[in-house]
Design an enzyme around this catalytic site. Sequence first.
Site, mmCIF file in Angstrom:
data_model
loop_
_atom_site.group_PDB
_atom_site.id
_atom_site.type_symbol
_atom_site.label_atom_id
_atom_site.label_comp_id
_atom_site.label_asym_id
_atom_site.label_seq_id
_atom_site.Cartn_x
_atom_site.Cartn_y
_atom_site.Cartn_z
ATOM 1 N N ASN A 9 -20.417 14.267 -36.300
ATOM 2 C CA ASN A 9 -20.688 15.693 -36.133
ATOM 3 C C ASN A 9 -19.501 16.446 -36.705
ATOM 4 O OD1 ASN A 9 -21.162 18.265 -35.215
ATOM 5 N ND2 ASN A 9 -20.996 17.775 -33.039
ATOM 6 N N TRP A 10 -19.702 17.041 -37.878
ATOM 7 C CA TRP A 10 -18.578 17.699 -38.548
ATOM 8 C C TRP A 10 -18.277 19.070 -37.953
ATOM 9 C CZ3 TRP A 10 -19.708 16.620 -44.507
ATOM 10 C CH2 TRP A 10 -19.685 15.234 -44.724
ATOM 11 N N LYS A 11 -19.139 19.566 -37.088
ATOM 12 C CA LYS A 11 -18.939 20.877 -36.447
ATOM 13 C C LYS A 11 -18.657 21.950 -37.515
ATOM 14 C CE LYS A 11 -17.543 18.413 -32.330
ATOM 15 N NZ LYS A 11 -16.748 18.341 -31.119
ATOM 16 N N HIS A 97 -25.710 19.998 -27.933
ATOM 17 C CA HIS A 97 -24.279 19.675 -27.890
ATOM 18 C C HIS A 97 -23.582 20.569 -26.856
ATOM 19 C CE1 HIS A 97 -20.110 19.202 -29.001
ATOM 20 N NE2 HIS A 97 -20.476 18.062 -29.536
ATOM 21 N N GLU A 99 -20.917 22.140 -26.900
ATOM 22 C CA GLU A 99 -20.378 23.405 -27.438
ATOM 23 C C GLU A 99 -21.479 24.443 -27.577
ATOM 24 O OE1 GLU A 99 -18.467 21.551 -30.792
ATOM 25 O OE2 GLU A 99 -17.117 20.554 -29.394
ATOM 26 N N GLU A 169 -22.263 12.563 -23.748
ATOM 27 C CA GLU A 169 -20.949 13.072 -24.128
ATOM 28 C C GLU A 169 -20.318 13.775 -22.937
ATOM 29 O OE1 GLU A 169 -20.589 13.577 -28.606
ATOM 30 O OE2 GLU A 169 -21.535 15.394 -27.904
ATOM 31 N N GLY A 175 -13.024 16.057 -27.756
ATOM 32 C CA GLY A 175 -11.905 16.699 -28.446
ATOM 33 C C GLY A 175 -10.634 16.739 -27.617
ATOM 34 N N SER A 215 -14.031 11.685 -28.003
ATOM 35 C CA SER A 215 -12.773 11.057 -28.416
ATOM 36 C C SER A 215 -12.920 9.584 -28.796
ATOM 37 C CB SER A 215 -11.697 11.242 -27.335
ATOM 38 O OG SER A 215 -11.466 12.627 -27.131
ATOM 39 N N GLY A 236 -16.802 13.221 -33.351
ATOM 40 C CA GLY A 236 -16.375 14.530 -33.824
ATOM 41 C C GLY A 236 -15.148 14.397 -34.722
ATOM 42 N N GLY A 237 -13.972 14.586 -34.136
ATOM 43 C CA GLY A 237 -12.715 14.600 -34.894
ATOM 44 C C GLY A 237 -12.550 13.421 -35.846
HETATM 45 P P1 PGA Z 1 -14.796 14.282 -30.461
HETATM 46 O O1 PGA Z 1 -16.192 15.073 -30.453
HETATM 47 O O2 PGA Z 1 -15.098 12.920 -31.064
HETATM 48 O O3 PGA Z 1 -13.895 15.103 -31.338
HETATM 49 O O4 PGA Z 1 -14.340 14.180 -29.057
HETATM 50 C C1 PGA Z 1 -17.380 14.420 -30.118
HETATM 51 C C2 PGA Z 1 -18.524 15.389 -30.202
HETATM 52 O O5 PGA Z 1 -18.332 16.572 -29.899
HETATM 53 O O6 PGA Z 1 -19.639 15.010 -30.590
#
Ligand code: PGA
Length: 253
Positions: A9-11, A97, A99, A169, A175, A215, A236-237
């Site tokens: 997920n590149w956000k 998600h 967010e 998640e 994150g 993470s 994510g990251g």
């Molecule tokens: P993260 O994000 O790997 O940076 O913790 C995961 C996600 O939001 O899907």
Amino acid sequence: MRSKIVAGNWKMNNDLAASKALANGLVEGLKDKNLTNTRVVVAPTFVNLTSVKEVTEGSVVEVAAQNMHQAKSGAFTGEISGEMLTSIGLKSVILGHSERREYFGESDALLAEKVTAALANNLEVIFCFGEVLEDRKSGNHFAVVESQISNALFGLEAAAWKNIVLAYEPVWAIGTGETASADQAQEMHAFIRKIVADKYDAALAEEVSILYGGSCKPGNAKEIFSKEDVDGGLIGGAALQATDFIAIIEAIQ
Ligand code: PGA
């Protein structure tokens, strides 16, 4: 057999050039790898979907959207419909998600509508959910996850589940650098599979891929993915660097 999936997920990261470069790095880095029963998915921003799709064409890398609107079309300035996603050749969309839930007020009821709209457009849904830290501390995490899943997904017919992927998640792990332990992930994933089996049946629950997100990185992926009910990750990251993302994909082999 249910598929293993590693999804990035590149956000809201990567402009056009960076998106193409990352996609190209993945295509090149993965081209000689023999991935058994493993799908690789990346979710760039809306504006870069078509370009990333072009770069990844003919490779193992699939492209998904990070969100969509529930309506077919109309006066919804700034929004994107499921039909638009399928019209550019997409097959999957991430919904729910944390967010989106937290910053854009997406409720379970809204997500139920989005899921229905996505499925009506033949899009696979990577459905995210997970508890916040207070829920975990108060021991409420199972109840929270159960209500998120049942409110948004348990209205679906059994047949619709072939297009559902679940992504657990825990919000406290997204994150933050703090990850759920492999045992915590397995415990929750087994619980999720059980509630799906209780609602539908065991065979259906066995076929649903359940991803872990929060993470996840090259150093911890192997242990998390070794658990029997963990079928991959939503990253994510660590999905923003081709080498890290490929190392995570390799950890599932
Ligand atoms: P993260 O994000 O790997 O940076 O913790 C995961 C996600 O939001 O899907």
